[in-house]
Design an enzyme around this catalytic site. Sequence first.
Site, mmCIF file in Angstrom:
data_model
loop_
_atom_site.group_PDB
_atom_site.id
_atom_site.type_symbol
_atom_site.label_atom_id
_atom_site.label_comp_id
_atom_site.label_asym_id
_atom_site.label_seq_id
_atom_site.Cartn_x
_atom_site.Cartn_y
_atom_site.Cartn_z
ATOM 1 N N PHE A 183 44.421 43.461 79.163
ATOM 2 C CA PHE A 183 43.112 43.997 78.816
ATOM 3 C C PHE A 183 43.119 44.283 77.313
ATOM 4 O O PHE A 183 44.094 44.816 76.786
ATOM 5 C CB PHE A 183 42.849 45.280 79.604
ATOM 6 C CG PHE A 183 41.462 45.832 79.438
ATOM 7 C CD1 PHE A 183 40.388 45.239 80.089
ATOM 8 C CD2 PHE A 183 41.231 46.942 78.640
ATOM 9 C CE1 PHE A 183 39.100 45.742 79.933
ATOM 10 C CE2 PHE A 183 39.951 47.454 78.486
ATOM 11 C CZ PHE A 183 38.887 46.853 79.133
ATOM 12 N N ASP A 212 50.876 49.245 83.355
ATOM 13 C CA ASP A 212 49.467 49.623 83.462
ATOM 14 C C ASP A 212 49.038 49.341 84.901
ATOM 15 O O ASP A 212 49.007 48.187 85.341
ATOM 16 C CB ASP A 212 48.632 48.806 82.469
ATOM 17 C CG ASP A 212 47.160 49.198 82.473
ATOM 18 O OD1 ASP A 212 46.653 49.622 83.527
ATOM 19 O OD2 ASP A 212 46.514 49.054 81.420
ATOM 20 N N TYR A 243 39.156 55.906 88.164
ATOM 21 C CA TYR A 243 37.755 55.678 88.521
ATOM 22 C C TYR A 243 37.530 54.347 89.237
ATOM 23 O O TYR A 243 36.397 54.025 89.587
ATOM 24 C CB TYR A 243 36.844 55.764 87.288
ATOM 25 C CG TYR A 243 37.298 54.991 86.072
ATOM 26 C CD1 TYR A 243 37.103 53.628 85.968
ATOM 27 C CD2 TYR A 243 37.903 55.649 85.013
ATOM 28 C CE1 TYR A 243 37.507 52.925 84.845
ATOM 29 C CE2 TYR A 243 38.312 54.969 83.877
ATOM 30 C CZ TYR A 243 38.117 53.602 83.799
ATOM 31 O OH TYR A 243 38.525 52.911 82.694
ATOM 32 N N LYS A 244 38.587 53.581 89.463
ATOM 33 C CA LYS A 244 38.454 52.330 90.204
ATOM 34 C C LYS A 244 38.747 52.582 91.681
ATOM 35 O O LYS A 244 37.935 53.158 92.396
ATOM 36 C CB LYS A 244 39.361 51.263 89.595
ATOM 37 C CG LYS A 244 38.961 50.837 88.177
ATOM 38 C CD LYS A 244 39.877 49.757 87.646
ATOM 39 C CE LYS A 244 39.402 49.150 86.338
ATOM 40 N NZ LYS A 244 39.289 50.090 85.215
ATOM 41 N N ARG A 282 33.755 38.234 89.338
ATOM 42 C CA ARG A 282 34.796 39.088 89.921
ATOM 43 C C ARG A 282 34.232 39.857 91.114
ATOM 44 O O ARG A 282 33.143 40.434 91.040
ATOM 45 C CB ARG A 282 35.321 40.100 88.906
ATOM 46 C CG ARG A 282 36.172 39.558 87.808
ATOM 47 C CD ARG A 282 36.964 40.671 87.115
ATOM 48 N NE ARG A 282 36.227 41.923 86.994
ATOM 49 C CZ ARG A 282 36.769 43.067 86.568
ATOM 50 N NH1 ARG A 282 38.042 43.106 86.232
ATOM 51 N NH2 ARG A 282 36.042 44.160 86.464
#
Length: 418
Positions: A146, A215, A240-241, A389
């Site tokens: 990322f 990560d 938050y995922k 996605r």
Amino acid sequence: MSEPAEKAAKAAKAAKAEKAQKLDASDELAGKRAEFVLDDVVYLDGNSLGALPAAVPGQVEDVVRRQWGELRIRSWTEGGWWTAPERIGDRIAPLVGAAAGQIVVGDSTSVNVFKALVGAVRLARLTDRGGPGRERDEIVVDATTFPTDGYLAASAARMTGCTLRPVAPSDVPGALGERTAAVLLNHVDYRTGRLHDLPSLTAAVHAAGALVVWDLCHSAGALPVGLDEHGVDLAVGCTYKYLNGGPGSPAFLYVRAGLQDRFDSPLPGWNSHAEPFGMRADYAPAEGAVRGRVGTPDILSMLALEAALGVWDGVSVDAVRAKSLALTDFFLECVGEYVPEGRVECVTPRAHAERGSQIALRCPDAGEVMRRLIERGVVGDFRQPDVLRFGFTPLYVGFAEVERAARVLAETLAETPA
């Protein structure tokens, strides 16, 4: 479409819909859906922002009205605000395979990546096996990471006098050497959903005398991680995922117990001081995971996250992983049945050992396709230049929704020029 072909297509969809009903009927996690605030939208974007757990609004109201409104500053002690970062860290720990006392919650993922990576370089130099004159001066970073992780790795390299070396995860073992100080890797690739081999890559980094930072943003809450089991040094992850903590909810930092007494954070703050209220000019780090703290924690988001984690009561990560694989398998099966061959290309590995909890499909008009999908009540997301996605959160996504998503995708693709 000819009449026989049309009949065959209808029969195939009916068969898939019937299969979805049977799978939902035998789903041991199906009852968890009632613990979320949901509607008739097929929500397949939990890999960006998890759905709202139903217990969160009441908890937030209590924090605002009673704890802040009535107790006010007394809430730091009477309300447990001061100990929240470690308490909530211990709640997350079993979800990533860690014993208590190794995770602290607070700050953003980006801040924690920086703390972990610079700390890893400093730890590597303390225990350098190369001997005098062979100081480790190289950071290896996942070349497909990322973007923010890459930016932070470059900054950490400048700060520590290291050379930054971007390497594809599969090539990491061959890139390691006596100069390697630290390696920053993603457990799951955010674009493709590819799951990287954490155990073997961690072992390879350790064999080279370096430290590894993982990560976990796209794996925490979606699949077993095994931080303690595999001897991971440091790890970070967002909440938050798949952990459903809410927009911008605080991230977490894991520091293996055996490293905590030597972990030297590049961002020391009064919250991580051994005597935080002593207000001393000289910094003395606290013991344990508390060293990962910096400044005053974001209590509103922190306690919303704590309430959100209640959905994990009685849930095993193994059960979540089993359903995740079943959901993604079924989605690929339905897409294969409904979508004309060649219209999309799956870039997510088919092998279970290499798949996270998302499916990424490539098509040239992906941005327009996703826009139309969202208009029709199927929410995924689009990543440049051509990737659709779809994230599958097993606690609230069902098989009938998966079948519907694939069917709507096929209809949308049929109406959208390739």
